[in-house]
Design a protein around this motif. Sequence first.
Motif, PDB file in Angstrom:
ATOM      1  N   LYS A  34       0.824  -1.211   0.000  1.00 29.50           N
ATOM      2  CA  LYS A  34       0.000   0.000   0.000  1.00 29.50           C
ATOM      3  C   LYS A  34       0.861   1.265   0.000  1.00 29.50           C
ATOM      4  N   LYS A  35       2.112   1.128   0.384  1.00 26.36           N
ATOM      5  CA  LYS A  35       2.993   2.302   0.474  1.00 26.36           C
ATOM      6  C   LYS A  35       4.362   1.914  -0.075  1.00 26.36           C
ATOM      7  N   ARG A  36       4.399   1.762  -1.395  1.00 26.04           N
ATOM      8  CA  ARG A  36       5.596   1.206  -2.020  1.00 26.04           C
ATOM      9  C   ARG A  36       6.780   2.165  -1.950  1.00 26.04           C
ATOM     10  N   LEU A  37       7.952   1.558  -1.903  1.00 20.84           N
ATOM     11  CA  LEU A  37       9.193   2.333  -1.963  1.00 20.84           C
ATOM     12  C   LEU A  37       9.317   2.989  -3.328  1.00 20.84           C
ATOM     13  N   PRO A  38       9.863   4.208  -3.401  1.00 20.18           N
ATOM     14  CA  PRO A  38      10.129   4.764  -4.727  1.00 20.18           C
ATOM     15  C   PRO A  38      11.103   3.856  -5.487  1.00 20.18           C
ATOM     16  N   LEU A  39      10.888   3.740  -6.781  1.00 18.96           N
ATOM     17  CA  LEU A  39      11.692   2.821  -7.585  1.00 18.96           C
ATOM     18  C   LEU A  39      13.188   3.126  -7.478  1.00 18.96           C
ATOM     19  N   SER A  40      13.538   4.429  -7.453  1.00 20.01           N
ATOM     20  CA  SER A  40      14.960   4.801  -7.446  1.00 20.01           C
ATOM     21  C   SER A  40      15.646   4.278  -6.182  1.00 20.01           C
ATOM     22  N   ILE A  41      15.014   4.489  -5.029  1.00 23.94           N
ATOM     23  CA  ILE A  41      15.618   3.998  -3.774  1.00 23.94           C
ATOM     24  C   ILE A  41      15.700   2.476  -3.809  1.00 23.94           C
ATOM     25  N   HIS A  42      14.639   1.868  -4.305  1.00 22.95           N
ATOM     26  CA  HIS A  42      14.587   0.402  -4.401  1.00 22.95           C
ATOM     27  C   HIS A  42      15.778  -0.119  -5.229  1.00 22.95           C
ATOM     28  N   LEU A  43      16.020   0.515  -6.381  1.00 22.71           N
ATOM     29  CA  LEU A  43      17.091   0.045  -7.273  1.00 22.71           C
ATOM     30  C   LEU A  43      18.472   0.218  -6.643  1.00 22.71           C
ATOM     31  N   PHE A  44      18.705   1.406  -6.058  1.00 23.93           N
ATOM     32  CA  PHE A  44      20.060   1.665  -5.530  1.00 23.93           C
ATOM     33  C   PHE A  44      20.335   0.880  -4.249  1.00 23.93           C
ATOM     34  N   LEU A  45      19.286   0.547  -3.511  1.00 22.06           N
ATOM     35  CA  LEU A  45      19.493  -0.320  -2.341  1.00 22.06           C
ATOM     36  C   LEU A  45      19.682  -1.766  -2.784  1.00 22.06           C
ATOM     37  N   ALA A  46      18.943  -2.149  -3.845  1.00 19.57           N
ATOM     38  CA  ALA A  46      19.000  -3.546  -4.310  1.00 19.57           C
ATOM     39  C   ALA A  46      20.415  -3.923  -4.742  1.00 19.57           C
ATOM     40  N   SER A  47      21.104  -3.004  -5.423  1.00 21.76           N
ATOM     41  CA  SER A  47      22.430  -3.352  -5.950  1.00 21.76           C
ATOM     42  C   SER A  47      23.406  -3.687  -4.810  1.00 21.76           C
ATOM     43  N   GLY A  48      23.431  -2.866  -3.779  1.00 21.03           N
ATOM     44  CA  GLY A  48      24.378  -3.091  -2.680  1.00 21.03           C
ATOM     45  C   GLY A  48      23.953  -4.216  -1.754  1.00 21.03           C
TER      46      GLY A  48
END
Lengths: 462, 143
Positions: free
Chosen positions: A28-42
């Motif tokens: 219901k309160k999704r993470l912004p895609l940009s934060i999701h992507l940059f956290l996912a890599s590390g």
Amino acid sequence: MTLILTYLPYLISFLIGYLFILLLDDPKKRLPLSIHLFLASGIGLGISSQITFFSFAFWGELNRAFVIALNVISMTGLLVGAIVKTRGRPGQLINLSHMSLANAWPYAVLILCSYPLWNHGHFYVFGGWDAWATWNLKSKMMFLSPDGWSTIFDPILWRSSPHYPLQLPMTNLWGWIFMETPEHIIPVTNAFVFSFSTVGLLLAGLIHVTRSRFSVLCATLLLFSSMFVKLSLSQYADIVVAYYLLAALICVLMTKMSGQRVFAVLAGVSLGFLSFSKGEGFIAAGIIFCLTPLYLLWKHQPTKKTFVYIYGAGAVASIVTILFSALFSPESETFINGLMSDTHPVSFYRVKAILSFILVEMISPTWNGLWIVLVAGLILSSGRCFSSKSIIFPGFLLGYIGVISVYYFVNTYFDDSRILWWLQVSLHRLMYATLPSVVFWTFHSLWQLPTPSQEKTPNHDD
Amino acid sequence: MNLRSFLPPYRRQLFYLTALFGVSMMNLIVLSQDIRRIQSFKKVLPYQMIGYQFNGLDEFTKDISHIGYYTDLDIETDTAASKMFAHAQYMLAPSILDLNNTDHDYILFVCSNEKVAWQKIKEVKALPLRRNKYGMILARRLP
């Protein structure tokens, strides 16, 4: 084919990170895609690196089948979990709700301005001194030696600091997992991925909390700094420390601001990975672990679950650090406790040297005025840099500077005649590792000023 | 388009952004010089090489766990010698180089000139196995 095998580990790790965060995310309160992507890599690379560690912990050597299988199983399991969570709707796997051209241009600038990172990294492929003398040397030895990782603990190799945590070497080994020889493209790619993700996370985090697209100037501030670019591509563990430190602080801040489970868990995971990145990372993680409850409880009422998520995730992600420190890591050969030593006692000269060196480094021309601008930003924030939202940053920095200064003071292996040299070769790297977090803190503090419509009295500012 | 609505609401924010922009541009000038320098290097070399002085020795050392590393230079005070030792260790890994320990079966001689190396080889009663074009000599001690 070689190209695919080079980048396949990164794809697997990225998917692990992405799907792991997706499973934690609130639909219901999704993470912004940009934060999701940059956290996912590390986070993904961190998980793969820790899996690689267990290969050495169990077998003493790189067991490729085990490492590949566990990564693929993790990825598949997370994918199944994500499909179940999104009820098979592929559109739910990616949150495109905030995507528009107006929101995307700062990231286009980020990619364009990352050219020097790519260009320099692919020329200086062997990195800096500590890369070939410590981090990449260990990776290469663990990869090639018939005796596995016992080679890196040989006392003859004391110059390569065998007691250092192994997050970066393990990440290199994971990158080489489909290769026969330890190709230099992998440490180059690791340095680039961590550097790019650090700046990307800084930008995405700032846009998320300040809603200001001027945040892009913080990204260019770092990407155009020759000192930042040089140290980022030196293939040292400092960029790994910088990334996980920033990720941990942003996630702790977001936990307080939003109360979302995903941030609490990722804060704990980042702290765990930070503790395995370097000795300084271990200290930084310890300080943040201690400060987090005080920070969350100040002018805020977090739920008990928040603490369970942070400390539960932190404990799991720190297992590798605990195992390495307790069972495998040899004693440091480059430490003498000056408070107890008769031959290498501490002296007041060291205090003067340490404090003056910190100030000298901040105004050093090598940084081109970067630290001066950051201090100016903090002054301009008129005290908001110490607000209940931001206080974790100064709290951490004060604690960190304190502990590091005490370490410089107490460790008289580098006696009074060599302490200036020691400070000269190490202090700028400590400052570099905290730089993205300080940039975040400064900009966030200045953008906490109330919008003019919220002001009670006109002209109260400026 | 109203420019004011585009700008940040506070003058102090504007001042800070101007400072950030100024430092970024100053840094960009320095960085562009670095980029130009690298582009000129790339015309000669695709990438920076390290430890090329030890090329060709790794095929002989790969199965040796410990190798003595003899140098007549002081690596504690001579940065170039220290760097050379670090390069040698990296290039010849996973073999472990033991600085100035000539008790090992295999010894690598990295000296300021070859005369010194040959003298030392004679002194420790070793037999040269391989000499590369950079004058690095791998020798084996006679039993």
